[in-house]
Scaffold this motif. Structure first.
Motif, PDB file in Angstrom:
ATOM      1  N   ALA A  87       0.750  -1.083   0.773  1.00 54.57           N
ATOM      2  CA  ALA A  87      -0.041  -0.087   0.033  1.00 54.57           C
ATOM      3  C   ALA A  87       0.964   1.178   0.024  1.00 54.57           C
ATOM      4  O   ALA A  87       1.590   1.715   0.717  1.00 54.57           O
ATOM      5  CB  ALA A  87      -0.868   0.101   1.215  1.00 54.57           C
ATOM      6  N   ILE A  88       0.249   2.055  -1.163  1.00 48.59           N
ATOM      7  CA  ILE A  88       1.591   3.587  -0.364  1.00 48.59           C
ATOM      8  C   ILE A  88       0.026   4.473   0.188  1.00 48.59           C
ATOM      9  O   ILE A  88      -0.656   4.657  -0.233  1.00 48.59           O
ATOM     10  CB  ILE A  88       1.421   3.820  -2.418  1.00 48.59           C
ATOM     11  CG1 ILE A  88       2.196   3.249  -3.023  1.00 48.59           C
ATOM     12  CG2 ILE A  88       1.831   5.469  -2.091  1.00 48.59           C
ATOM     13  CD1 ILE A  88       1.979   3.288  -4.103  1.00 48.59           C
ATOM     14  N   SER A  89       1.053   5.500   1.045  1.00 50.61           N
ATOM     15  CA  SER A  89       0.984   5.858   1.871  1.00 50.61           C
ATOM     16  C   SER A  89       0.469   7.980   1.334  1.00 50.61           C
ATOM     17  O   SER A  89       1.208   7.891   0.495  1.00 50.61           O
ATOM     18  CB  SER A  89       0.716   6.199   2.980  1.00 50.61           C
ATOM     19  OG  SER A  89       0.569   7.429   3.985  1.00 50.61           O
ATOM     20  N   THR A  90      -0.724   8.061   1.518  1.00 51.78           N
ATOM     21  CA  THR A  90      -1.302   9.418   0.039  1.00 51.78           C
ATOM     22  C   THR A  90      -1.020  10.403   1.589  1.00 51.78           C
ATOM     23  O   THR A  90      -1.186  11.700   1.489  1.00 51.78           O
ATOM     24  CB  THR A  90      -2.388   9.501  -0.022  1.00 51.78           C
ATOM     25  OG1 THR A  90      -3.809   9.686   0.528  1.00 51.78           O
ATOM     26  CG2 THR A  90      -2.254   8.540  -1.183  1.00 51.78           C
ATOM     27  N   ASP A  91      -0.280  10.462   2.637  1.00 51.72           N
ATOM     28  CA  ASP A  91       0.016  11.189   4.023  1.00 51.72           C
ATOM     29  C   ASP A  91       1.516  12.316   3.639  1.00 51.72           C
ATOM     30  O   ASP A  91       1.960  11.986   2.589  1.00 51.72           O
ATOM     31  CB  ASP A  91      -0.024  10.621   5.626  1.00 51.72           C
ATOM     32  CG  ASP A  91      -1.177   9.817   5.941  1.00 51.72           C
ATOM     33  OD1 ASP A  91      -2.431  10.148   5.414  1.00 51.72           O
ATOM     34  OD2 ASP A  91      -1.211   9.228   6.499  1.00 51.72           O
TER      35      ASP A  91
END
Length: 91
Positions: A87-91
């Motif tokens: 999963a790629i974090s968008t934070d």
């Protein structure tokens, strides 16, 4: 193209052709790029003339890199497909 421009292009490219890298990052047999301690870097793959040559310091002749590129690209694609998706974090 103007004649003067054409001569300039030929002069610039005439002696700078590359047939193999003779360098580049090291990879596993499945095309996964390894770090400086020979550990695979997850998600990073390379094949063809952009990675260290399978021929090392030898020259196999024009076109001879096409076979290894196809074989290693197939292996790399299979390995990348089998690698878990992160999963790629968008934070």
């Amino acid at each position: 193209m103007a004649a003067g421009r054409q001569r300039t292009v030929l002069r610039r490219t005439g002696h700078r052709r590359a047939l193999d890298t003779k360098g580049g990052p090291k990879t596993t047999p499945d095309g996964q790029v390894v770090d400086d301690t020979d550990r695979p870097i997850p998600g990073l793959y390379g094949v063809g003339n952009c990675v260290a040559s399978a021929s090392a310091q030898a020259y196999w002749a024009g076109g001879a890199t096409l076979g290894p590129i196809l074989a290693f690209a197939y292996r790399a694609a299979q390995a990348a497909h089998a690698e878990p998706v992160k999963a790629i974090s968008t934070d």
